[in-house]
Scaffold this active site. Structure first.
Site, PDB file in Angstrom:
ATOM      1  N   HIS A 198       0.834  -1.220   0.000  1.00  0.00           N
ATOM      2  CA  HIS A 198       0.000   0.000   0.000  1.00  0.00           C
ATOM      3  C   HIS A 198       0.863   1.263   0.000  1.00  0.00           C
ATOM      4  O   HIS A 198       0.523   2.263   0.632  1.00  0.00           O
ATOM      5  CB  HIS A 198      -0.946   0.024   1.204  1.00  0.00           C
ATOM      6  CG  HIS A 198      -1.959  -1.077   1.216  1.00  0.00           C
ATOM      7  ND1 HIS A 198      -3.237  -0.930   0.727  1.00  0.00           N
ATOM      8  CD2 HIS A 198      -1.884  -2.352   1.663  1.00  0.00           C
ATOM      9  CE1 HIS A 198      -3.904  -2.070   0.883  1.00  0.00           C
ATOM     10  NE2 HIS A 198      -3.105  -2.951   1.442  1.00  0.00           N
ATOM     11  N   ASN A 254     -10.246  -2.965   2.385  1.00  0.00           N
ATOM     12  CA  ASN A 254      -9.897  -3.058   0.964  1.00  0.00           C
ATOM     13  C   ASN A 254     -11.161  -2.921   0.124  1.00  0.00           C
ATOM     14  O   ASN A 254     -12.274  -3.027   0.646  1.00  0.00           O
ATOM     15  CB  ASN A 254      -9.252  -4.410   0.652  1.00  0.00           C
ATOM     16  CG  ASN A 254      -7.768  -4.453   1.028  1.00  0.00           C
ATOM     17  OD1 ASN A 254      -7.128  -3.421   1.196  1.00  0.00           O
ATOM     18  ND2 ASN A 254      -7.240  -5.659   1.161  1.00  0.00           N
ATOM     19  N   HIS A 260      -4.020   0.886  11.854  1.00  0.00           N
ATOM     20  CA  HIS A 260      -3.795  -0.386  12.559  1.00  0.00           C
ATOM     21  C   HIS A 260      -5.161  -1.005  12.904  1.00  0.00           C
ATOM     22  O   HIS A 260      -5.929  -0.374  13.631  1.00  0.00           O
ATOM     23  CB  HIS A 260      -2.985  -0.102  13.828  1.00  0.00           C
ATOM     24  CG  HIS A 260      -2.766  -1.289  14.707  1.00  0.00           C
ATOM     25  ND1 HIS A 260      -2.758  -2.581  14.236  1.00  0.00           N
ATOM     26  CD2 HIS A 260      -2.538  -1.374  16.046  1.00  0.00           C
ATOM     27  CE1 HIS A 260      -2.540  -3.404  15.245  1.00  0.00           C
ATOM     28  NE2 HIS A 260      -2.415  -2.711  16.347  1.00  0.00           N
ATOM     29  N   TYR A 272       0.826  -4.288  11.920  1.00  0.00           N
ATOM     30  CA  TYR A 272       0.646  -2.855  11.644  1.00  0.00           C
ATOM     31  C   TYR A 272       1.394  -1.965  12.632  1.00  0.00           C
ATOM     32  O   TYR A 272       1.937  -0.924  12.246  1.00  0.00           O
ATOM     33  CB  TYR A 272      -0.838  -2.486  11.609  1.00  0.00           C
ATOM     34  CG  TYR A 272      -1.548  -3.029  10.395  1.00  0.00           C
ATOM     35  CD1 TYR A 272      -1.817  -4.386  10.278  1.00  0.00           C
ATOM     36  CD2 TYR A 272      -1.935  -2.197   9.351  1.00  0.00           C
ATOM     37  CE1 TYR A 272      -2.453  -4.896   9.165  1.00  0.00           C
ATOM     38  CE2 TYR A 272      -2.581  -2.702   8.234  1.00  0.00           C
ATOM     39  CZ  TYR A 272      -2.834  -4.050   8.144  1.00  0.00           C
ATOM     40  OH  TYR A 272      -3.459  -4.549   7.041  1.00  0.00           O
ATOM     41  N   ARG A 312       8.972   2.476   9.592  1.00  0.00           N
ATOM     42  CA  ARG A 312       8.502   3.468   8.627  1.00  0.00           C
ATOM     43  C   ARG A 312       8.555   4.879   9.207  1.00  0.00           C
ATOM     44  O   ARG A 312       8.928   5.838   8.528  1.00  0.00           O
ATOM     45  CB  ARG A 312       7.065   3.109   8.244  1.00  0.00           C
ATOM     46  CG  ARG A 312       6.570   3.696   6.974  1.00  0.00           C
ATOM     47  CD  ARG A 312       5.256   3.066   6.601  1.00  0.00           C
ATOM     48  NE  ARG A 312       4.146   3.535   7.418  1.00  0.00           N
ATOM     49  CZ  ARG A 312       3.564   4.721   7.277  1.00  0.00           C
ATOM     50  NH1 ARG A 312       3.991   5.570   6.365  1.00  0.00           N
ATOM     51  NH2 ARG A 312       2.550   5.061   8.053  1.00  0.00           N
TER      52      ARG A 312
HETATM   53 FE1  HDD Z   1      -2.690  -4.804   5.417  1.00  0.00          FE
HETATM   54  C1  HDD Z   1      -1.230  -1.767   5.095  1.00  0.00           C
HETATM   55  C2  HDD Z   1      -5.686  -3.487   4.277  1.00  0.00           C
HETATM   56  C3  HDD Z   1      -4.066  -7.941   5.352  1.00  0.00           C
HETATM   57  C4  HDD Z   1       0.073  -6.006   6.890  1.00  0.00           C
HETATM   58  N1  HDD Z   1      -3.329  -2.994   4.793  1.00  0.00           N
HETATM   59  C5  HDD Z   1      -2.567  -1.860   4.730  1.00  0.00           C
HETATM   60  C6  HDD Z   1      -3.351  -0.779   4.228  1.00  0.00           C
HETATM   61  C7  HDD Z   1      -4.605  -1.265   3.995  1.00  0.00           C
HETATM   62  C8  HDD Z   1      -4.588  -2.655   4.362  1.00  0.00           C
HETATM   63  C9  HDD Z   1      -5.782  -0.500   3.450  1.00  0.00           C
HETATM   64  C10 HDD Z   1      -2.842   0.635   3.975  1.00  0.00           C
HETATM   65  C11 HDD Z   1      -3.072   1.521   5.160  1.00  0.00           C
HETATM   66  C12 HDD Z   1      -2.618   2.917   4.851  1.00  0.00           C
HETATM   67  O1  HDD Z   1      -3.233   3.539   3.976  1.00  0.00           O
HETATM   68  O2  HDD Z   1      -1.660   3.355   5.477  1.00  0.00           O
HETATM   69  N2  HDD Z   1      -4.502  -5.583   4.837  1.00  0.00           N
HETATM   70  C13 HDD Z   1      -5.623  -4.849   4.530  1.00  0.00           C
HETATM   71  C14 HDD Z   1      -6.761  -5.745   4.490  1.00  0.00           C
HETATM   72  C15 HDD Z   1      -6.300  -6.994   4.768  1.00  0.00           C
HETATM   73  C16 HDD Z   1      -4.882  -6.892   5.011  1.00  0.00           C
HETATM   74  C17 HDD Z   1      -8.185  -5.327   4.197  1.00  0.00           C
HETATM   75  C18 HDD Z   1      -7.060  -8.291   4.840  1.00  0.00           C
HETATM   76  C19 HDD Z   1      -8.056  -8.447   5.608  1.00  0.00           C
HETATM   77  N3  HDD Z   1      -2.092  -6.641   5.962  1.00  0.00           N
HETATM   78  C20 HDD Z   1      -2.809  -7.810   5.886  1.00  0.00           C
HETATM   79  C21 HDD Z   1      -2.058  -8.881   6.502  1.00  0.00           C
HETATM   80  C22 HDD Z   1      -0.890  -8.325   6.965  1.00  0.00           C
HETATM   81  C23 HDD Z   1      -0.931  -6.930   6.610  1.00  0.00           C
HETATM   82  C24 HDD Z   1      -2.523 -10.315   6.613  1.00  0.00           C
HETATM   83  C25 HDD Z   1       0.248  -8.960   7.702  1.00  0.00           C
HETATM   84  C26 HDD Z   1       0.092  -9.901   8.565  1.00  0.00           C
HETATM   85  N4  HDD Z   1      -0.873  -4.033   5.841  1.00  0.00           N
HETATM   86  C27 HDD Z   1       0.102  -4.697   6.517  1.00  0.00           C
HETATM   87  C28 HDD Z   1       1.282  -3.832   6.889  1.00  0.00           C
HETATM   88  C29 HDD Z   1       0.862  -2.453   6.299  1.00  0.00           C
HETATM   89  C30 HDD Z   1      -0.490  -2.755   5.674  1.00  0.00           C
HETATM   90  C31 HDD Z   1       2.602  -4.394   6.472  1.00  0.00           C
HETATM   91  C32 HDD Z   1       1.840  -1.746   5.381  1.00  0.00           C
HETATM   92  C33 HDD Z   1       1.862  -0.305   5.813  1.00  0.00           C
HETATM   93  C34 HDD Z   1       1.135  -0.281   7.051  1.00  0.00           C
HETATM   94  O3  HDD Z   1       0.653  -1.522   7.333  1.00  0.00           O
HETATM   95  O4  HDD Z   1       0.964   0.680   7.765  1.00  0.00           O
HETATM   96  O5  HDD Z   1       1.412  -3.759   8.269  1.00  0.00           O
END
Ligand code: HDD
Length: 711
Positions: A81, A154, A345, A368, A375
């Protein structure tokens, strides 16, 4: 620095967050230049040197500070993202939700809770194009009086995997390949499809990812889904399972693939610009928040596991109850400070909202917080202005990089007697985790109830309209067509044969693989109409129309149609070969908004060619004008032409549509979204029909004809 909304004792309102941010804003427009130590600067163009041609001196503190700061401007982009766009707004509940949850922001319809939303793509890096085929993120931070609540959603209601343990694997497989970092922001490569064919649980998600959902026309026209199962808990401690839904008031609409790819080159900021411009123009995006609720005692009443994030709860079985509306009405002041530094988060919950044992959600609850450390550079990211709650923060956490709060007094521990044990936990008002009973052996295993990977994929396929099905097949041809490994291609065919045999045959045909080796399908014949975009809201508001004009146009005709379009909230651009003023045949002037080199039909929802002999004769000599119309036709967009304007349509590649012939009298021809009229003075009826055609979004009835167009 006022970091607490309640210090002023003003009740929470729409402006609470904005007032807090105001204390951090700086306007540099009427000031002299200073260093970061507020020393005024006399010259910022030349470094301090020993002689005009001599070396720069170490004592040039202004040079050193300026360069040091610049050298450290970048922070790591989000691991997923990375590319996003943000907006401020507010949320309002429709009615008290007391029966279901004690969450305060869902009780009082008169309260406007401030929100910040960030939309994103998942795979591409920060500078990648907006219109790639990908899931879109839709993350909302509610600044409630009970603290921050993040709904990290999402635009697709299911996920790739069932257990967070596999998240690094799926992300590694879909990101650019590690040896050459190709391709950018795309799933169309071997490592991803290798992962797919070895991961049956991904099947349902792939159906959505290859559907039109993955190329939204606008962030304002896409749904948001919390995906994971959460809990609502009411004042009495009664819990229910809940899934969250955002539904855009403008309906759910998508681009077509050819258009999306061209946009990635012509306007890589297409979705970002659309959101920004809409808010600047006062066309505030609106989304209804809805919930699906399942009673605890019905946990096992479905033929899927309600904790499995690769499953939807079909809306026909579990209706979505609308509970409030969000309006986005303000663009950020600074992209980095707000959109880049905002930290979401799923574990940021407030009283009344709790978790379920969904194994994907459980893992998200670690990731998160953890990711913000790298970051945003430390544990104090909650103090960054955009992340600060408007509710008061009091605890014994201290120090760390970039600590901004000046915590007073000697006490930073609990229990204490020096401060009467303050800040104290409050057993009455504090967050109480739902006391779900859990027991079990420690095992690394998946529940047997998570093992059906195909039935809902078939349900989705069954629910698609014919054009939606066609788009999915074409998406397979593109994505799998780019896979080099023949064995993977064949395994894709066999895998999707589990979903539907016809689909598998179609995939095989386009990617040079053999048809599936055995009969296919799951036997599921049901459909879920709610997942098809064919059944969405149709609305012309905020759509963009290009009006193709040259000198000698017919002024009353153009202005009457423009007036009708503007009247229903449709935006118009006059497009011509050159920028500047154009003169009508009776001497009236109109300003050109865009020329062919600064725009293209792909930037518009519809095109209109007005009459005026001279204007149209000139248009007929412009290949760009004919291409504009042909391409709009190919992309199934509404096309309007009046009087001589119809001649341009005749000269374009529009196929198999009856256009108004030169001798026709005042009759509006309306066929497959192509609206024409000849010899007309009053444009009223034509305008109405054209608006209807624009609201339709795309005219899929043209399926066969549009494929003949070479645009
Ligand atoms: Fe995630 C970012 C949505 C599964 C780990 N996720 C992130 C963002 C969105 C989602 C919208 C961007 C937030 C922003 O704009 O800053 N993610 C989802 C949805 C999931 C999902 C709807 C399924 C239900 N994500 C998911 C899993 C993991 C992550 C299974 C790890 C175990 N997601 C992350 C992250 C991020 C992230 C690595 C990257 C940047 C952040 O969190 O802040 O932690």
């Amino acid at each position: 620095m006022n970091n607490e909304q309640n210090q002023s004792n003003t009740p929470l309102n729409e402006h609470s967050k904005n007032s807090q941010l105001e204390t951090f804003r700086v306007d540099h427009s009427n000031n002299n230049l200073t260093t970061n130590q507020a020393v005024q600067v006399a010259n910022t163009d030349d470094s301090l040197k020993a002689g005009t041609r001599g070396p720069t001196l170490m004592e040039d503190f202004h040079f050193r500070e300026k360069m040091m700061h610049f050298d450290h401007e970048r922070i790591p982009e989000r691991v997923v993202h990375a590319r996003g766009s943000g907006a401020h707004g507010y949320f309002q509940a429709y009615e008290p939700m007391k029966e279901y949850t004690k969450a305060k922001f869902l009780q009082d319809p008169s309260v406007k809770t401030p929100v910040f939303v960030r939309f994103s793509t998942v795979v591409g890096s920060r500078g990648s194009a907006d219109t790639v085929r990908d899931v879109r993120g839709f993350a909302t931070k509610f600044f409630t009086e009970d603290g921050n609540y993040d709904l990290v959603a999402n635009n697709i209601p299911v996920f790739f995997i069932q257990d967070a343990m596999k998240f690094p694997d799926i992300v590694h497989s879909i990101k650019p390949e590690p040896d050459n970092e190709i391709p950018q922001a795309s799933a169309a490569h071997d490592t991803f499809w290798d992962f797919v064919v070895n991961t049956p649980e991904i099947t349902h998600m792939i159906m959505w990812l290859l559907s039109d959902r993955a190329i939204p026309r606008s962030y304002r026209m896409m749904q948001g889904f919390g995906v994971n199962t959460f809990r609502f808990v009411n004042e009495q401690g009664k819990a229910r399972f809940v899934k969250f839904h955002w539904k855009p008031l403008l309906g759910v609409h998508s681009l077509v693939w050819d258009e999306a790819q061209k946009l990635a080159g012509k306007d890589p900021d297409y979705n970002r610009r659309d959101l920004w411009d809409a808010i600047e123009q006062g066309n505030y995006p609106e989304y209804e928040l809805g919930v699906q609720l399942i009673e605890e005692e019905d946990e096992f009443s479905f033929d899927f596991d309600i904790l499995d994030p690769t499953k939807i709860w079909p809306e026909e079985q579990v209706p979505v109850k609308p509970i409030g509306k969000m309006t986005l009405n303000k663009n950020p002041d600074n992209f980095f400070a707000e959109t880049e530094q905002v930290a979401f988060h799923p574990g940021h919950v407030v009283s009344g909202i709790d978790f379920s044992n969904d194994p994907l959600l459980q893992g998200r609850l670690f990731s998160y917080l953890d990711t913000q450390l790298i970051r945003l550079g430390g544990p104090n990211f909650h103090e960054i202005p955009i992340n600060r709650p408007v509710a008061p923060v009091h605890n014994n956490q201290r120090d760390g990089y970039h600590r901004m709060t000046i915590d007073q007094g000697k006490v930073s521990y609990s229990p204490n007697s020096l401060q009467n044990n303050a800040p104290q936990p409050d057993a009455q008002n504090g967050y109480i985790h739902y006391a779900e009973k859990v027991e079990g052996s420690k095992v690394r295993q998946r529940s047997a109830s998570f093992m059906d990977h195909y039935r809902q994929a078939t349900l989705f396929w069954n629910s698609m309209s014919p054009p939606e099905k066609q788009h999915i097949i074409e998406a397979f041809h593109f994505e799998v067509g780019k896979v080099k490994d023949k064995q993977i291609k064949q395994r894709v065919v066999e895998m999707f044969n589990n979903v539907d045999s016809q689909l598998a045959h179609q995939i095989a045909m386009g990617v040079g693989a053999n048809p599936p080796s055995k009969p296919g399908g799951t036997g599921v014949t049901a459909a879920s109409p709610a997942v098809s975009q064919a059944n969405t809201i149709k609305d012309a508001r905020t759509r963009k129309v290009a009006i193709l004009l040259e000198n000698g146009f017919y002024y009353p005709e153009v202005t009457q149609v423009m007036h009708a379009l503007n009247g229903v909230g449709v935006m118009c651009d006059i497009v011509s070969k050159n920028l500047g003023m154009l003169t009508s045949f009776d001497g009236q002037q109109l300003e050109v908004n865009k020329n062919y080199v600064t725009t293209a039909s792909i930037m518009y929802d519809a095109v209109y060619v007005p009459g005026g002999r001279k204007s149209v004769d000139t248009l007929l000599t412009h290949g760009d004008a004919r291409h504009f119309v042909s391409e709009a036709f190919k992309h199934a967009k509404a096309i309007g032409a009046s009087n001589e304007g119809v001649d341009l349509l005749n000269a374009s590649e529009i196929q198999g549509v009856a256009l108004a012939p030169p001798e026709s009298q005042f009759e509006t021809y309306n066929e497959l979204g192509v609206i024409t009229i000849r010899n007309a003075g009053d444009m009223g009826y034509f305008g109405q029909e054209f608006i209807k055609a624009i609201a339709e979004h795309r005219h899929w009835g043209r399926l066969a004809q549009k494929d003949m167009v070479s645009a």
